[in-house]
Design an enzyme around this catalytic site. Sequence first.
Site, PDB file in Angstrom:
ATOM      1  N   GLY A 225       0.616  -1.056   0.098  1.00  0.00           N
ATOM      2  CA  GLY A 225      -0.906   0.193  -0.121  1.00  0.00           C
ATOM      3  C   GLY A 225       0.601   1.150   0.762  1.00  0.00           C
ATOM      4  N   CYS A 226       0.939   2.255  -0.309  1.00  0.00           N
ATOM      5  CA  CYS A 226       1.210   3.877  -0.167  1.00  0.00           C
ATOM      6  C   CYS A 226       1.564   3.712   1.055  1.00  0.00           C
ATOM      7  CB  CYS A 226       0.428   4.517  -1.531  1.00  0.00           C
ATOM      8  SG  CYS A 226      -1.996   4.802  -0.351  1.00  0.00           S
ATOM      9  N   TYR A 227       0.598   4.297   2.011  1.00  0.00           N
ATOM     10  CA  TYR A 227       1.501   4.276   3.339  1.00  0.00           C
ATOM     11  C   TYR A 227       2.380   3.633   3.714  1.00  0.00           C
ATOM     12  CZ  TYR A 227      -2.763   7.922   3.673  1.00  0.00           C
ATOM     13  OH  TYR A 227      -4.228   8.603   2.910  1.00  0.00           O
TER      14      TYR A 227
END
Lengths: 346, 346, 346, 346
Positions: free
Chosen positions: C149-151
């Site tokens: 995921g990006c986070y």
Amino acid sequence: MIKVGIVGATGYAGAELVRLLSRHPKAELTVLTSQSYAGKTMWEVFPHLYGVVDNTLEALNVPELVSRCDVVFTALPHGHAMPVGQEVMRRGKRLIDLGADFRLKDVDIYQSWYKTEHTASVLVASAVYGLPELYRLEIKDSVIVANPGCYPTSAILGLAPLLTDKLIDPETLIIDSKSGVSGAGRGLSLKTHFSETTNNFQAYGVATHRHTPEIEQELSLLAGMPVTINFTPHLTPMIRGILSTMYAKLTRNITTEELTERYKEFYQGERFVRVLPVGMLPQTKAVAGSNCCDIAVSVDPRTKRVIVISAIDNLIKGAAGQAVQNLNVILGLPEDTGLDFAGMYP
Amino acid sequence: MIKVGIVGATGYAGAELVRLLSRHPKAELTVLTSQSYAGKTMWEVFPHLYGVVDNTLEALNVPELVSRCDVVFTALPHGHAMPVGQEVMRRGKRLIDLGADFRLKDVDIYQSWYKTEHTASVLVASAVYGLPELYRLEIKDSVIVANPGCYPTSAILGLAPLLTDKLIDPETLIIDSKSGVSGAGRGLSLKTHFSETTNNFQAYGVATHRHTPEIEQELSLLAGMPVTINFTPHLTPMIRGILSTMYAKLTRNITTEELTERYKEFYQGERFVRVLPVGMLPQTKAVAGSNCCDIAVSVDPRTKRVIVISAIDNLIKGAAGQAVQNLNVILGLPEDTGLDFAGMYP
Amino acid sequence: MIKVGIVGATGYAGAELVRLLSRHPKAELTVLTSQSYAGKTMWEVFPHLYGVVDNTLEALNVPELVSRCDVVFTALPHGHAMPVGQEVMRRGKRLIDLGADFRLKDVDIYQSWYKTEHTASVLVASAVYGLPELYRLEIKDSVIVANPGCYPTSAILGLAPLLTDKLIDPETLIIDSKSGVSGAGRGLSLKTHFSETTNNFQAYGVATHRHTPEIEQELSLLAGMPVTINFTPHLTPMIRGILSTMYAKLTRNITTEELTERYKEFYQGERFVRVLPVGMLPQTKAVAGSNCCDIAVSVDPRTKRVIVISAIDNLIKGAAGQAVQNLNVILGLPEDTGLDFAGMYP
Amino acid sequence: MIKVGIVGATGYAGAELVRLLSRHPKAELTVLTSQSYAGKTMWEVFPHLYGVVDNTLEALNVPELVSRCDVVFTALPHGHAMPVGQEVMRRGKRLIDLGADFRLKDVDIYQSWYKTEHTASVLVASAVYGLPELYRLEIKDSVIVANPGCYPTSAILGLAPLLTDKLIDPETLIIDSKSGVSGAGRGLSLKTHFSETTNNFQAYGVATHRHTPEIEQELSLLAGMPVTINFTPHLTPMIRGILSTMYAKLTRNITTEELTERYKEFYQGERFVRVLPVGMLPQTKAVAGSNCCDIAVSVDPRTKRVIVISAIDNLIKGAAGQAVQNLNVILGLPEDTGLDFAGMYP
């Protein structure tokens, strides 16, 4: 207190009207309707109004609405204000319509540009185009006020002195307008999706935008002859504001200074039209949050054209603020009642 | 490898040139100069280049610069490329000037609009206007390439087919352009201060912008007659992009479809001009980060005008990308060498 | 050429993958699917790709898709990559999933946070968490790569050296992250409506965001003990970028300079992790358009805490770029193949 | 009418004060000073005030200023309000200082964080920290009101109930704040240059920001013990607004609902603090243009931490609006006099 109803209170124009009227000394927010949010409180939908407006949103029931209100505002997609207009007429109340249903005097033109049947054409004759700077006497006694479109407000105020004085050749008129995204409303679309719109600039409705006949109708009345224009709206990556840049060939020699003086004279005493001194140009941020229309003119001696630039806040002078101004005209109040605030900057 | 020098590497156009050339397979970044940051590394000033470009910025020493480079790019305020041009000429090197010093053929017009004495007027005759789509043969053998201004690039590419084919009356031409704020450079001013510019839209340089004579020069050459225009630039709250909306009266009947075909024909084989299909309109985001110019035409039968809309990335096709394209022309490389990337969206 | 398919090509991550792979020297865009736009060309939906990508979008047919491709990328809402994973496994192809379906090793945790049944739990064991800086050896031979995921990408890269070296008390870890709006995808909602989001900043998913268990899983592996965190994401009025600000109590005295050295050592040789020199702080604009993660550490002697700040482009290092990096690992190519571009600034 | 003077009327806080006081029923704008623009009218510098404020800006002459005014507001960089304070004291007038000169009770701490000698330390004891929700009784009779900083306002209001009730361990407090760019003022810098700041997010002043000791002073008073915090401010690409996300370990079990009730009780009767219902989170747009501070609390049972989020308009509740609120306290007026407007949305 005057009892007011707002039909379509959860669109941007409607919500702005709620905000303005919540601080109006003579108006009482009696009915707020919303198709999508009926049953919720206004502040659940618009959190800036938490603690400010307590109304619960209602589903629209036209007869009941009209019976409970003295003045009704409609802020709806075109076609939907007609039945409200009929009921208001029947009951002797007043309607201020922020939509397009009563703006065009010629129902055929309405039907051709809006692709919608007009079901209340008999009311059109008794509606007044609600630009107080041009029509305040007629507005005072009208049953239906057709609140102008946002683009038309900026264009007509910007061009009225030129056409009135026959200073330009109407045949050469070009109106290039730029609007903030709130003008497209709160409805969801890719055109108003943050990541598509931010850092983006584009035209739309080229040669086909529905505000064209509205502008032409009013410019023709001012010019005393039919005016056909090119009008190109553009979507600008900002929330509020319209700036219109307008071009026309001058019919006689005049300087920027002389023309600015003429504009000041034309708009003398107008609280909401600010003709800027020579050397200052309108910018949308200078009017954002206010009911003002700023105007500047520049004469280009090389091309013998005048360039007029006007700026408004599309949600205030271009919609809700102008509607309140019309309410004040109707009630015989000072026109800046509830509108006497400066814009917010920066 | 071709040794290139960039004078003014820490302005936005200069830094974009550094970025593009750092990935160009035939160019070697040999000298980067900066008045304000000499002694620092490029990446200390532009952190996106950390680990990408290692050059240390140098103070400008014209003779030394020219001796160390095969091709020099100047990205400087007007007036400052002239001495570099003289040295390049003397040493038989090549200059691609991203500024205005060599664009105008008529030195008097330059001096009148730029309020600056032209001290290298003898070089003007040997400079070529660096719009490859119109002048690539001349560019190939020129000593000095005058890289076009950002607004002129969008306007000239948008109007070239119309004027070449005499489809419009040049007397009626109006160019209404909107630019992102990066076009105003990295220099500090209230006009480019975040809180003043965000959510704001305004015109500037009305009837006086210095790109006017540059556009007129090129349109006149295309039209085969003197062309005088109204050109109004606007500051738009976005970083990159120019969109120009242009209006003119048609000299004969033609449909949008026919005119679109004519444009496709005119630009056939051009890698960086995209004539959009009927129904699609340019938007700055579709070209941001690319070297493309997108164009669409619309004929308005009501007014017998054509509306041309063009869009570019002002820092790429409007500056650094076009400069690289010119470098490729000079070197006989495919024009998209180092420029073969798609724009970044959203 | 490797034949690649992209399932969900018209979301932002999918479209970014199309853009990146269109310039990848070893990949051929063989199948692009889209639920909403099947039958249209890619460039009709994403005009920046006009003239760049010619593919027509297809409806998803899993068996046919897998049979035509060597490597499949899925960029879909959670739950939808499972059947593709099963088919890929059956046919001995490779899957790089940009969604959440194969990231969590513990299917119960997946089901509890995502409120979705996991229908391909048998595949989870053979999936590798696709953070090449930590797992490149495992990725090389995996059938399924679970692209992070990006986070989590920003958090894990920012904290890995601290946890590996046991320099902090994991109990005290707080991760405060800020993301651009493109992270919310191309689907329409009020949260991503221009006028609601511009000039607005807000937290969301407080103490409940689904990236929490993903971050905890990886931090626990690094720490060699269970780690429970507070993670708060915020919606930031910009298009691209994530910046994470992370706080923890240090377990021993160390200076900012020493810690920065330790980070440089830890990430030595990593092309896409840039540990910034002391005195420089990450900013999202410095990584936008690139596959880099920028990191800086600051020790606060007053509180004995370390503050780690990391920044990525959420659509590139946080999604499509990392997926291409994983493709390169799988294919045994240099990891920056097709990713060797600098970010775009400004 | 009370005669007020504003020193530093052309910074953003000063200009906002001018706007607010121009509509205040009991205040008369008597003197506006500006170092940079003395001799110009206010509206030449701030065009939104054209037709609203007619004052001409003056150079600062402290004795004359104080003699002409009943209440003086200073909106100046730190260090510059001290001489005004001395003169106000001498003449028995009142000062509301929007800067930092009188906020810190401990002059050594001031000198250590601000790197400036304090030349009016004798006045510090008689200054009151101007947060009306905590100190309105003391404010009423004070000669000097030290108007709080923008970040401290958001932090202190957000944390006051927790510390008063000893519900958290102050040792674990982390304050992660995000501010719009107007907080950096109207002075020009690359950090506030449109193209650098738009689409960018970054931290600054990590572990060194000057609002840290101010927050610590007030939290320590509330806690009854010394509190040391980590405070990290971030620059957010929006004009107005601060949102603070605050974390601390709870000292006992409590639910989100219970804690929300406690906050409502604590702030009962406060016109400008809005404790949001459970399920609603603060966002800067909901308070922009208003004097409100919105607060929400969330308890995370997994980590036994509370996350408090507060939002204000940095120029209003964080500066000019709070100053007007303090004026009202001094004058014994209802605190919302001249502040009774809703925020502007969208």
